[in-house]
Design a protein around this motif. Structure first.
Motif, mmCIF file in Angstrom:
data_model
loop_
_atom_site.group_PDB
_atom_site.id
_atom_site.type_symbol
_atom_site.label_atom_id
_atom_site.label_comp_id
_atom_site.label_asym_id
_atom_site.label_seq_id
_atom_site.Cartn_x
_atom_site.Cartn_y
_atom_site.Cartn_z
ATOM 1 N N TYR A 161 0.500 -14.102 3.936
ATOM 2 C CA TYR A 161 -0.492 -14.242 2.871
ATOM 3 C C TYR A 161 0.095 -14.026 1.483
ATOM 4 N N ARG A 162 1.251 -13.370 1.403
ATOM 5 C CA ARG A 162 1.853 -13.108 0.084
ATOM 6 C C ARG A 162 2.322 -14.397 -0.598
ATOM 7 N N LEU A 163 2.464 -15.503 0.165
ATOM 8 C CA LEU A 163 2.760 -16.785 -0.474
ATOM 9 C C LEU A 163 1.644 -17.178 -1.434
ATOM 10 N N ASP A 164 0.408 -16.973 -1.021
ATOM 11 C CA ASP A 164 -0.733 -17.326 -1.866
ATOM 12 C C ASP A 164 -0.977 -16.293 -2.951
ATOM 13 N N VAL A 165 -0.708 -15.044 -2.657
ATOM 14 C CA VAL A 165 -0.835 -14.015 -3.683
ATOM 15 C C VAL A 165 0.119 -14.308 -4.843
ATOM 16 N N ALA A 166 1.319 -14.761 -4.516
ATOM 17 C CA ALA A 166 2.289 -15.094 -5.559
ATOM 18 C C ALA A 166 1.809 -16.250 -6.424
ATOM 19 N N VAL A 167 1.137 -17.246 -5.810
ATOM 20 C CA VAL A 167 0.624 -18.388 -6.572
ATOM 21 C C VAL A 167 -0.452 -17.942 -7.553
ATOM 22 N N VAL A 168 -1.407 -17.161 -7.070
ATOM 23 C CA VAL A 168 -2.490 -16.710 -7.952
ATOM 24 C C VAL A 168 -1.942 -15.849 -9.080
ATOM 25 N N ARG A 169 -0.992 -15.007 -8.772
ATOM 26 C CA ARG A 169 -0.405 -14.170 -9.813
ATOM 27 C C ARG A 169 0.352 -15.009 -10.840
ATOM 28 N N ALA A 170 1.043 -16.061 -10.381
ATOM 29 C CA ALA A 170 1.761 -16.936 -11.323
ATOM 30 C C ALA A 170 0.779 -17.665 -12.238
ATOM 31 N N LEU A 171 -0.350 -18.107 -11.715
ATOM 32 C CA LEU A 171 -1.352 -18.778 -12.549
ATOM 33 C C LEU A 171 -1.917 -17.832 -13.597
ATOM 34 N N ARG A 172 -2.222 -16.609 -13.210
ATOM 35 C CA ARG A 172 -2.776 -15.665 -14.172
ATOM 36 C C ARG A 172 -1.753 -15.300 -15.234
ATOM 37 N N GLU A 173 -0.502 -15.127 -14.834
ATOM 38 C CA GLU A 173 0.534 -14.801 -15.813
ATOM 39 C C GLU A 173 0.798 -15.958 -16.763
ATOM 40 N N ALA A 174 0.662 -17.200 -16.295
ATOM 41 C CA ALA A 174 0.941 -18.365 -17.148
ATOM 42 C C ALA A 174 -0.184 -18.628 -18.150
ATOM 43 N N PHE A 175 -1.445 -18.397 -17.763
ATOM 44 C CA PHE A 175 -2.571 -18.766 -18.628
ATOM 45 C C PHE A 175 -3.359 -17.571 -19.147
ATOM 46 N N GLY A 176 -3.105 -16.406 -18.605
ATOM 47 C CA GLY A 176 -3.835 -15.234 -19.074
ATOM 48 C C GLY A 176 -5.316 -15.355 -18.772
ATOM 49 N N GLU A 177 -6.127 -14.901 -19.731
ATOM 50 C CA GLU A 177 -7.575 -14.925 -19.560
ATOM 51 C C GLU A 177 -8.192 -16.247 -19.996
ATOM 52 N N GLU A 178 -7.382 -17.243 -20.308
ATOM 53 C CA GLU A 178 -7.915 -18.530 -20.760
ATOM 54 C C GLU A 178 -8.557 -19.325 -19.625
ATOM 55 N N ILE A 179 -8.213 -19.016 -18.391
ATOM 56 C CA ILE A 179 -8.749 -19.788 -17.267
ATOM 57 C C ILE A 179 -9.518 -18.869 -16.323
#
Length: 403
Positions: free
Chosen positions: A187-205
């Protein structure tokens, strides 16, 4: 294909009630290829093979809706939707009014399943009514919202690829809400994806996850705990739908709202609380049968052993760990809405005894026939000089006794 031009002036269409009568129903299959395959826990989609459902009325107004098959969830395909609309559902609606909501529901629910086809017909009828009245359907339903955000689904891929796709959709279409497909192992494969999205866009998305029933309840709980700091809006279908008790356990611990989506449906009509429809509410047929046997007072496990002339509960571990609590509640009964309620003491019967053994037809209590051990106890001590076991002459025991 285009729908015939129609007027939405209410005075023109509401002059006669006959104008609201359904004259024809058609199902038009179509296919739209995806720019890239959409991969998720329950499968992969390369082409949107959907069905356009049209409800024609006597006044020429045509209500339309789209039916997207869900073969991994409902078992419907494009071909099955076209067939059931053309052969069963369409003829059932012809001759009725688009306002006959309960008539439509009753006739469609004579056929079990096919929820996507039924929903499309319902939406098409609403669309026709909205055109007659010159109002959008959300006004007819009483809904209100200043705006409705559009979300984009991000299928399985590497974190950087999914970040680039989200950035492209934001720049081209202004989309700022994303549904992230999860459910892979580990499951950490998907956790890494969500974390990368949040780090890339912050609170904008805005981010939320959809597991398509790919994780177990424990995996889901661990994943949500590790994503608790990422500001997710909600979580959708993380664990299997038939794991009813596991899902309940998970929802109680989930830090964000939990959405059941496709797995929350009383397919086939009937009262949602009817115990006979437990299989439709998330239990597979085998487990539903066992739950009903427990509710009826039957032995709650895979079987029972006999010791000392008495029926003993099965002590073997159950592969469905969530049903253990049912063993301790064998005298519970499912109420009218599927809830477990305690029966009055005078209405209970011992677990493991079948209903037809509990009472005679004339109302007198039935006493089961005594076994050999009970008959020996009732007969009292044996006279002197007699033995309690008389082996047959031809048995191995008797042969040994002679020697």
């Amino acid at each position: 294909m285009t729908a015939p031009a129609t007027s939405t002036t209410p005075e023109r269409h509401l002059a006669h009630a006959d104008d609201l009568v359904v004259t024809r129903v058609e199902a038009v299959p179509f296919a739209i290829p995806y720019t890239k395959p959409l991969r998720f826990a329950s499968g992969e989609v390369r082409t949107a093979e959907h069905v356009l459902v049209r409800v024609h009325t006597a006044a020429g107004v045509v209500g339309q809706a789209e039916a997207p098959p869900r073969p991994f969830t409902y078992g419907e395909t494009q071909s099955s939707i076209v067939a059931v609309v053309d052969q069963l559902f369409g003829p059932a609606l012809v001759g009725t009014s688009v306002l006959d909501r309960e008539v439509h529901r009753t006739r469609l629910h004579r056929t079990i399943g096919n929820p996507t086809a039924k929903a499309a017909l319902d939406m098409a009828a609403w669309d026709a009514v909205g055109q007659f009245l010159g109002q959008p359907v959300h006004r007819l339903l009483g809904g209100y919202a200043e705006s409705v955000p559009v979300s984009h689904m991000l299928g399985f891929d590497e974190p950087q690829v999914m970040v680039e796709e989200a950035a492209r959709m934001r720049d081209l279409h202004g989309i700022s809400t994303f549904k992230v497909k999860v459910g892979r192992h580990p499951y950490r494969l998907d956790v890494a994806v969500v974390r990368a999205l949040r780090e890339a866009f912050g609170e904008e998305i805005e981010l939320y996850v959809d597991g398509n029933r790919g994780w177990t309840a424990s995996e889901s709980a661990r994943a949500m705990a590790e994503m608790a700091d990422l500001g997710l809006t909600l979580a959708e279908e993380l664990n299997p739908a038939d794991d009813v008790l596991g899902r309940r356990w998970l929802v109680e611990r989930c830090p964000v709202p939990f959405v059941a989506d496709e797995s929350a449906h009383p397919a086939g009509g009937g009262h949602p609380g009817d115990p006979r429809r437990l299989g439709d509410r998330g239990l597979d047929q085998d487990r539903a049968h066992r739950v009903l046997r427990v509710a009826a007072g039957a032995a709650p496990g895979r079987g029972a052993g006999r010791r000392g002339g008495r029926r003993q509960p099965d002590r073997r571990p159950d592969r469905h760990a969530g049903l253990r609590h049912l063993r301790r509640r064998a005298r519970l009964h499912l109420g009218p809405r599927g809830r477990a309620v305690q029966l009055p003491r005078h209405e209970r019967r011992p677990a493991g005894r079948a209903a037809h053994h509990h009472q005679r037809p004339d109302g007198r209590p039935h006493r089961p026939r005594a076994g050999p051990a009970r008959r020996r106890r009732q007969a009292g001590p044996l006279p002197a000089g007699r033995v309690s076991v008389r082996p047959r002459p031809s048995s191995p025991i008797s042969e040994g006794a002679r020697r």
